[in-house]
Design a protein around this motif. Structure first.
Motif, PDB file in Angstrom:
ATOM      1  N   ALA A  13      -4.513   2.585  14.971  1.00 49.26           N
ATOM      2  CA  ALA A  13      -4.519   1.440  16.447  1.00 49.26           C
ATOM      3  C   ALA A  13      -3.503   2.821  17.530  1.00 49.26           C
ATOM      4  O   ALA A  13      -4.067   3.009  18.575  1.00 49.26           O
ATOM      5  CB  ALA A  13      -3.755   1.028  15.878  1.00 49.26           C
ATOM      6  N   GLU A  32       6.314   7.457  16.304  1.00 45.45           N
ATOM      7  CA  GLU A  32       6.724   7.289  15.266  1.00 45.45           C
ATOM      8  C   GLU A  32       7.652   8.036  14.100  1.00 45.45           C
ATOM      9  O   GLU A  32       8.270   8.707  14.105  1.00 45.45           O
ATOM     10  CB  GLU A  32       5.311   8.472  14.635  1.00 45.45           C
ATOM     11  N   SER A  40      -0.484   3.806   7.752  1.00 37.27           N
ATOM     12  CA  SER A  40      -1.477   3.700   6.677  1.00 37.27           C
ATOM     13  C   SER A  40      -2.782   3.611   6.281  1.00 37.27           C
ATOM     14  O   SER A  40      -3.444   4.259   5.377  1.00 37.27           O
ATOM     15  CB  SER A  40      -1.520   1.879   6.376  1.00 37.27           C
ATOM     16  N   THR A  41      -3.468   4.135   7.670  1.00 41.63           N
ATOM     17  CA  THR A  41      -4.906   4.188   8.433  1.00 41.63           C
ATOM     18  C   THR A  41      -5.185   5.804   7.321  1.00 41.63           C
ATOM     19  O   THR A  41      -6.521   5.845   6.754  1.00 41.63           O
ATOM     20  CB  THR A  41      -4.650   4.354   9.595  1.00 41.63           C
ATOM     21  N   THR A 267       9.381  -4.189  12.782  1.00 41.55           N
ATOM     22  CA  THR A 267      10.223  -3.697  14.317  1.00 41.55           C
ATOM     23  C   THR A 267       9.208  -4.739  15.235  1.00 41.55           C
ATOM     24  O   THR A 267       9.498  -4.626  15.919  1.00 41.55           O
ATOM     25  CB  THR A 267       9.393  -1.906  13.852  1.00 41.55           C
ATOM     26  N   SER A 485      -3.113  -4.704  16.203  1.00 42.14           N
ATOM     27  CA  SER A 485      -3.485  -4.709  14.759  1.00 42.14           C
ATOM     28  C   SER A 485      -2.119  -5.561  13.989  1.00 42.14           C
ATOM     29  O   SER A 485      -1.986  -6.213  14.226  1.00 42.14           O
ATOM     30  CB  SER A 485      -3.451  -3.294  14.361  1.00 42.14           C
ATOM     31  N   GLY A 500     -13.557  -2.460   5.631  1.00 44.50           N
ATOM     32  CA  GLY A 500     -13.069  -2.429   7.191  1.00 44.50           C
ATOM     33  C   GLY A 500     -12.582  -3.132   8.107  1.00 44.50           C
ATOM     34  O   GLY A 500     -12.925  -2.957   9.610  1.00 44.50           O
ATOM     35  N   LEU A 503      -8.712  -2.188   9.916  1.00 46.22           N
ATOM     36  CA  LEU A 503      -8.892  -0.764  10.736  1.00 46.22           C
ATOM     37  C   LEU A 503      -9.405  -1.233  11.869  1.00 46.22           C
ATOM     38  O   LEU A 503      -9.316  -0.937  12.962  1.00 46.22           O
ATOM     39  CB  LEU A 503      -9.520   0.138   9.576  1.00 46.22           C
TER      40      LEU A 503
HETATM   41  C1  LIG Z   1      -4.218   1.219   0.525  1.00 48.48           C
HETATM   42  C2  LIG Z   1      -4.503   0.974   1.606  1.00 48.48           C
HETATM   43  C3  LIG Z   1      -5.981   0.399   1.798  1.00 48.48           C
HETATM   44  C4  LIG Z   1      -6.644  -0.512   2.846  1.00 48.48           C
HETATM   45  N1  LIG Z   1      -7.571   0.007   3.071  1.00 48.48           N
HETATM   46  C5  LIG Z   1      -8.637  -0.742   3.746  1.00 48.48           C
HETATM   47  C6  LIG Z   1      -9.814   0.021   4.674  1.00 48.48           C
HETATM   48  O1  LIG Z   1     -10.532   0.204   3.198  1.00 48.48           O
HETATM   49  N2  LIG Z   1      -9.851  -1.157   5.479  1.00 48.48           N
HETATM   50  C7  LIG Z   1      -9.478  -1.105   6.204  1.00 48.48           C
HETATM   51  O2  LIG Z   1      -9.546  -2.282   7.668  1.00 48.48           O
HETATM   52  N3  LIG Z   1      -8.492  -1.785   5.911  1.00 48.48           N
HETATM   53  C8  LIG Z   1      -7.255  -1.327   5.090  1.00 48.48           C
HETATM   54  N4  LIG Z   1      -6.359  -1.130   5.047  1.00 48.48           N
HETATM   55  C9  LIG Z   1      -5.296  -1.711   5.620  1.00 48.48           C
HETATM   56  C10 LIG Z   1      -5.371  -0.497   7.074  1.00 48.48           C
HETATM   57  O3  LIG Z   1      -4.697   0.564   6.170  1.00 48.48           O
HETATM   58  C11 LIG Z   1      -4.734  -1.146   8.352  1.00 48.48           C
HETATM   59  O4  LIG Z   1      -5.658  -1.951   8.747  1.00 48.48           O
HETATM   60  C12 LIG Z   1      -4.643  -0.239   9.496  1.00 48.48           C
HETATM   61  O5  LIG Z   1      -4.379   1.593   8.802  1.00 48.48           O
HETATM   62  C13 LIG Z   1      -3.699  -0.288  10.524  1.00 48.48           C
HETATM   63  O6  LIG Z   1      -3.711   1.158  11.390  1.00 48.48           O
HETATM   64  P1  LIG Z   1      -2.316   0.532  12.643  1.00 48.48           P
HETATM   65  O7  LIG Z   1      -2.745   2.268  13.176  1.00 48.48           O
HETATM   66  O8  LIG Z   1      -1.749  -0.197  12.768  1.00 48.48           O
HETATM   67  O9  LIG Z   1      -1.389   0.555  11.282  1.00 48.48           O
HETATM   68  P2  LIG Z   1      -1.188   2.691  10.089  1.00 48.48           P
HETATM   69  O10 LIG Z   1      -1.576   3.101  10.145  1.00 48.48           O
HETATM   70  O11 LIG Z   1       0.151   1.671   9.247  1.00 48.48           O
HETATM   71  O12 LIG Z   1       0.170   3.066  11.290  1.00 48.48           O
HETATM   72  C14 LIG Z   1       1.056   2.162  11.774  1.00 48.48           C
HETATM   73  C15 LIG Z   1       2.764   3.551  12.176  1.00 48.48           C
HETATM   74  O13 LIG Z   1       3.928   3.139  12.710  1.00 48.48           O
HETATM   75  C16 LIG Z   1       4.734   3.615  12.581  1.00 48.48           C
HETATM   76  N5  LIG Z   1       6.173   2.217  12.376  1.00 48.48           N
HETATM   77  C17 LIG Z   1       6.524   1.527  11.973  1.00 48.48           C
HETATM   78  N6  LIG Z   1       7.793   1.115  12.355  1.00 48.48           N
HETATM   79  C18 LIG Z   1       7.935   2.210  13.180  1.00 48.48           C
HETATM   80  C19 LIG Z   1       8.568   2.462  13.745  1.00 48.48           C
HETATM   81  N7  LIG Z   1       9.930   1.325  14.047  1.00 48.48           N
HETATM   82  N8  LIG Z   1       9.341   2.395  15.540  1.00 48.48           N
HETATM   83  C20 LIG Z   1       7.915   3.485  15.601  1.00 48.48           C
HETATM   84  N9  LIG Z   1       7.215   3.781  14.095  1.00 48.48           N
HETATM   85  C21 LIG Z   1       6.554   3.108  13.543  1.00 48.48           C
HETATM   86  C22 LIG Z   1       4.384   3.569  10.826  1.00 48.48           C
HETATM   87  O14 LIG Z   1       5.771   4.482  10.707  1.00 48.48           O
HETATM   88  C23 LIG Z   1       3.106   4.310  10.908  1.00 48.48           C
HETATM   89  O15 LIG Z   1       2.643   5.591  11.629  1.00 48.48           O
HETATM   90  C24 LIG Z   1      -5.589  -0.605   3.709  1.00 48.48           C
HETATM   91  C25 LIG Z   1      -4.128  -0.424   3.680  1.00 48.48           C
HETATM   92  C26 LIG Z   1      -3.541  -0.063   2.814  1.00 48.48           C
HETATM   93  C27 LIG Z   1      -2.320   0.268   2.829  1.00 48.48           C
END
Ligand SMILES: Cc1cc2nc3c(=O)[nH]c(=O)nc-3n(C[C@H](O)[C@H](O)[C@H](O)COP(=O)(O)OP(=O)(O)OC[C@H]3O[C@@H](n4cnc5c(N)ncnc54)[C@H](O)[C@@H]3O)c2cc1C
Length: 531
Positions: A13, A32, A40-41, A267, A485, A500, A503
């Motif tokens: 995201a 970050e 988690s992505t 957070t 997200s 999916g 994501l």
């Molecule tokens: C094992 C696993 C399998 C999954 N499989 C799927 C799948 O197949 N399909 C699907 O759609 N979804 C899946 N998901 C869910 C998917 O990972 C999430 O929906 C998606 O990655 C969210 O993206 P994001 O960018 O919001 O979060 P993230 O990719 O988690 O990124 C969030 C970021 O914010 C950072 N952060 C946190 N707190 C702070 C702070 N205080 N200051 C600065 N940075 C901070 C973190 O370090 C991280 O890098 C899965 C999740 C896991 C854990």
């Protein structure tokens, strides 16, 4: 420090928001918390549920429309608020646009073949085509970034076939799944001069007269104020790692160690509280049954869907379709626990299962000595001994296995419908033609693990509107603040529409947030509504 847009969090995201905002001419800083991007992505298989995407037509699949996808979501869901209804409509009409944006950004996507929506029997569902993923790409990160993507060791290790399945980075030349998506977005962000501060947690928002004007972060050991003239986008996940918040909001019992998420600590909720933001859905998570090994949670999706296994509660009774999608399986564990004890439950397998299918961290055919000695993985020569080792009701277990084996003989689970749906069948063993998810549990030795209702992240969060703007309790948007997200309440409510979906919501909400803060969202929506 002054910039236009601050993005908090560098998962899919945050990275997509950064690239999109930069492309619209804004200066962008990504802060970050960890020392690596990807969140988690980077640990996922990178599946994105983007209905009405152009790839479906090109692959010769039946056509799809945003209206059909919206109908499917509405049919799945529990009653939803007007705000969520508006977000759903926005999600379904923008998903195809984001797929096109990725493709025109030269991020190659492919349809995940034969993967249906989670509830193929529901009106509006599709048998395949809505879930896409980024194609495997050659590793292209330069020395500055190699090793700074979560889980990436620069391709130095090679753990063989099972290792590569568990970690998409271990093929030295190639990246796949969520890792490929992260690296492709990162390359475009770095190439367009997005600025990154790693090891840089958000401490608090800077709020002046009710308007969010920037962030206070820790950068290189110092507290730094960063002003953002256009706005702040929270893309920093939910609260799965915070035990106090879990106990406050999620069903009990709950443990942070049951989560396979990357450790989001609430957070976004804390930042929202600074501006009296409303929250909703905090009792929901992306549930997934997990086993625990060496203090860590591991998903068991392949193992619980595979034949020669069943799940029982502490009375030894079977109580669910083991092959159902993970979120509903985890939720069922909690629902059942209100009457009969089912936290933990037990995954019971026979020796054919252990030989043929992976189980959490353990490859098929292995007998992990340490896990057996510690009791994480239980082995017994007969069901009596297995029941005793697990402290579950002996007669209950034996009765359940006998009844299960009769169903297996007929190839039809008349109790819970295991293997009936196209979803179940997709993940079953194709060698079993009658029912790929169902076969008897009768070959010694027997095996078992304890199962807990874990999660891959929380679903509740800040209330946002269809522009990803954070809303106060009175429904008014907070000027200068967007959340996307898992930082926001899920657009899908308690449902899991497809593989999916999480994501997809992440990237679609990020895209809409950027267009909104750039004043371009109305134009897009007008064009989409006119279509
Ligand atoms: C094992 C696993 C399998 C999954 N499989 C799927 C799948 O197949 N399909 C699907 O759609 N979804 C899946 N998901 C869910 C998917 O990972 C999430 O929906 C998606 O990655 C969210 O993206 P994001 O960018 O919001 O979060 P993230 O990719 O988690 O990124 C969030 C970021 O914010 C950072 N952060 C946190 N707190 C702070 C702070 N205080 N200051 C600065 N940075 C901070 C973190 O370090 C991280 O890098 C899965 C999740 C896991 C854990």
């Amino acid at each position: 420090m002054q910039t236009d847009v601050v993005v908090v969090g560098a998962g899919a995201a945050g990275l997509l928001a950064a690239v999109a905002a930069r492309r619209l001419g804004h200066d962008v800083l990504v802060v970050e918390r960890s020392g690596a991007v990807g969140g988690s992505t980077a640990t996922t298989d990178g599946a994105l549920w983007l209905p009405a995407n152009d790839l479906m037509g090109r692959a010769g699949l039946p056509s799809d429309t945003p209206a059909e996808a919206l109908g499917y979501l509405d049919a799945l869901a529990t009653p939803v608020s007007a705000v969520i209804a508006g977000r759903r409509a926005a999600f379904t009409r923008t998903a195809g646009v984001v797929a096109r944006w990725l493709v025109t950004s030269r991020i190659a996507l492919e349809v995940v073949k034969s993967l249906p929506d989670c509830r193929p029997e529901v009106e509006g569902a599709k048998a395949q085509g809505r879930t896409v993923r980024v194609r495997s790409v050659p590793r292209k990160l330069d020395d500055d970034w190699a090793g700074k993507v979560r889980g990436d060791d620069g391709g130095r290790t090679n753990q063989g076939f099972w290792g590569r399945l568990a970690n998409p980075f271990t093929n030295p030349g190639q990246l796949s799944g969520g890792a490929a998506l992260v690296c492709e977005l990162l390359l475009r962000a770095v190439g367009s001069e997005v600025e990154f501060w790693l090891d840089c947690p958000l401490n608090e928002l800077i709020v002046e007269g009710g308007v969010v004007t920037g962030v206070r972060v820790t950068h290189v050991g110092e507290q730094v104020d960063v002003r953002a003239s256009k706005g702040v986008i929270l893309a920093c996940g939910g609260f799965e790692a915070d035990q106090t918040l879990r106990e406050q909001h999620l069903p009990l019992p709950t443990e942070a160690s049951w989560s396979v998420g990357i450790g989001a600590d609430g957070t976004a909720l804390a930042a929202g509280a600074q501006v009296d933001a409303a929250t909703t859905g905090l009792a929901q998570a992306w549930w997934t049954p997990v086993l625990l090994s060496e203090g860590r949670a591991h998903q068991v999706d392949a193992a619980r869907v595979a034949p020669h296994s069943l799940i029982v509660d502490q009375a030894g009774d079977r109580y669910l379709n083991e092959a159902q999608p993970s979120t509903s399986a985890g939720r069922r564990m909690y629902e059942h626990n209100r009457g009969m004890r089912s936290v933990p439950s037990f995954l019971i397998m026979d020796d054919r299962h252990r030989k043929a299918y992976p189980l959490g961290p353990w490859a098929a055919g292995t007998s992990p000595k340490a896990a057996i000695e510690s009791g994480e993985l239980v082995r017994a020569t007969n069901l009596d001994d297995l029941a005793q080792a697990l402290s579950i009701d002996r007669a209950g277990l034996i009765g359940s296995v006998v009844a299960f084996n009769q169903l297996a003989k007929r190839g039809k689970d008349t109790d819970f419908g295991r293997g009936d749906s196209a979803w179940d069948k997709h993940f079953g063993d194709p060698r079993l033609r009658r029912n790929p998810c169902l076969a008897s549990v009768d070959r010694q030795p027997f095996w078992a693990v304890r199962l807990y209702p874990g999660d891959s992240g929380t679903k509740g969060g800040l209330v946002i509107d269809d522009r990803s703007r954070v809303l106060r309790g009175d429904g008014e948007p907070v000027t200068g603040l967007w959340a996307v997200s898992a930082s926001a309440a899920s657009v899908f409510g308690s449902a899991q529409p497809a593989q999916g979906a999480g994501l997809a919501a992440a990237v679609v909400e990020a895209y809409r947030a950027v267009l909104d803060l750039s004043g371009q969202l109305d134009e897009l929506d007008a064009a989409l509504k006119a279509d």
